[in-house]
Design a protein around this motif. Sequence first.
Motif, mmCIF file in Angstrom:
data_model
loop_
_atom_site.group_PDB
_atom_site.id
_atom_site.type_symbol
_atom_site.label_atom_id
_atom_site.label_comp_id
_atom_site.label_asym_id
_atom_site.label_seq_id
_atom_site.Cartn_x
_atom_site.Cartn_y
_atom_site.Cartn_z
ATOM 1 N N SER A 38 -21.025 31.432 56.923
ATOM 2 C CA SER A 38 -19.948 31.077 57.840
ATOM 3 C C SER A 38 -18.594 31.356 57.197
ATOM 4 O O SER A 38 -18.426 31.126 55.993
ATOM 5 N N ASP A 52 -19.417 31.326 62.442
ATOM 6 C CA ASP A 52 -20.699 31.669 61.834
ATOM 7 C C ASP A 52 -20.978 33.166 61.943
ATOM 8 O O ASP A 52 -20.589 33.812 62.922
ATOM 9 N N THR A 54 -23.776 36.277 62.412
ATOM 10 C CA THR A 54 -24.959 36.389 63.260
ATOM 11 C C THR A 54 -26.214 36.431 62.387
ATOM 12 O O THR A 54 -26.151 36.825 61.212
ATOM 13 N N TYR A 56 -28.505 38.588 62.507
ATOM 14 C CA TYR A 56 -28.686 39.985 62.126
ATOM 15 C C TYR A 56 -27.853 40.329 60.897
ATOM 16 O O TYR A 56 -28.341 40.951 59.938
ATOM 17 N N GLN A 81 -25.993 26.311 61.669
ATOM 18 C CA GLN A 81 -26.739 26.540 62.907
ATOM 19 C C GLN A 81 -28.237 26.745 62.633
ATOM 20 O O GLN A 81 -28.599 27.381 61.654
ATOM 21 N N GLU A 83 -30.375 28.720 64.034
ATOM 22 C CA GLU A 83 -30.773 30.121 64.039
ATOM 23 C C GLU A 83 -30.579 30.758 62.656
ATOM 24 O O GLU A 83 -31.381 31.595 62.223
ATOM 25 N N LEU A 84 -29.519 30.349 61.972
ATOM 26 C CA LEU A 84 -29.258 30.878 60.638
ATOM 27 C C LEU A 84 -30.236 30.303 59.626
ATOM 28 O O LEU A 84 -30.671 30.993 58.705
ATOM 29 N N LYS A 87 -33.446 32.205 59.904
ATOM 30 C CA LYS A 87 -33.342 33.535 59.287
ATOM 31 C C LYS A 87 -33.370 33.432 57.752
ATOM 32 O O LYS A 87 -34.029 34.247 57.087
#
Length: 259
Positions: A38, A52, A54, A56, A81, A83-84, A87
Amino acid sequence: MKTVLTIAGTDPTGGAGAQADLKTFMAHKVYGMSIITSLVAQNTLGVKDIMDVTPYFLEEQFQCVFEDIYPDAVKIGMVSQPELIHKIVEQLKKYHAKNIVVDPVMVSTSGSRLLADSALEALKSELIPLSCIITPNIPETEVLVNHTIQSKEDMIQAAKEIQQWYQGAILIKGGHFEKRADDLLVINNEVYWLECEHIDNPNTHGTGCTLSSAIASNLALGYDLKTSVEKAKKYITGALKANLNLGHGSGPLNHCWNL
């Protein structure tokens, strides 16, 4: 030269986040690298905004690091987040990362909330289990166990509760108590107290980032877990006692006090 990676947010004033981590790595004479989660607009007075990256772009950074300069240790700080977090977990497993230190950053020194509620469960169920040690302070530990902590006995009870779902080592930092700064370290059910007087210094911006990075540095250098934590505690104590005084709020530490 040993190599250490930080996965964290930024601090444009250099007191916390990836910038503080890189300074800490240099002070330990290890080669520092950073994956940014971030972009954080913050200073000693507080957090203004967070942007933040992405998932990807996060993966692209992982590929750049792990397929070129493989880290001997990894420190993970602010991830706001879910989603992070997903990943990061995916990539750490993909590249078989080792010596993972998780600093469960939830609230900044200035009191700003840095973790989305939806990310807490992912942090507990996915990311923390990958680490060899976690380093929560008292407020962060209270979030993890969902009750207040007011004594050393409460710290031990909290560690026992965390051990019900986490198998690694636990370092609960006691710096939020007014009279002492005793840290609780639990490794394989063995309890150790790292005792220290409370240092009269209001400038504590980035202490959590710095301590976890120091632990990761020592693990990369080949020290065992207990020794790594003990050496990191001495380092951050020195950084606080150096009494650096910058900024208009809770200022940063002197990361190069030992050089």
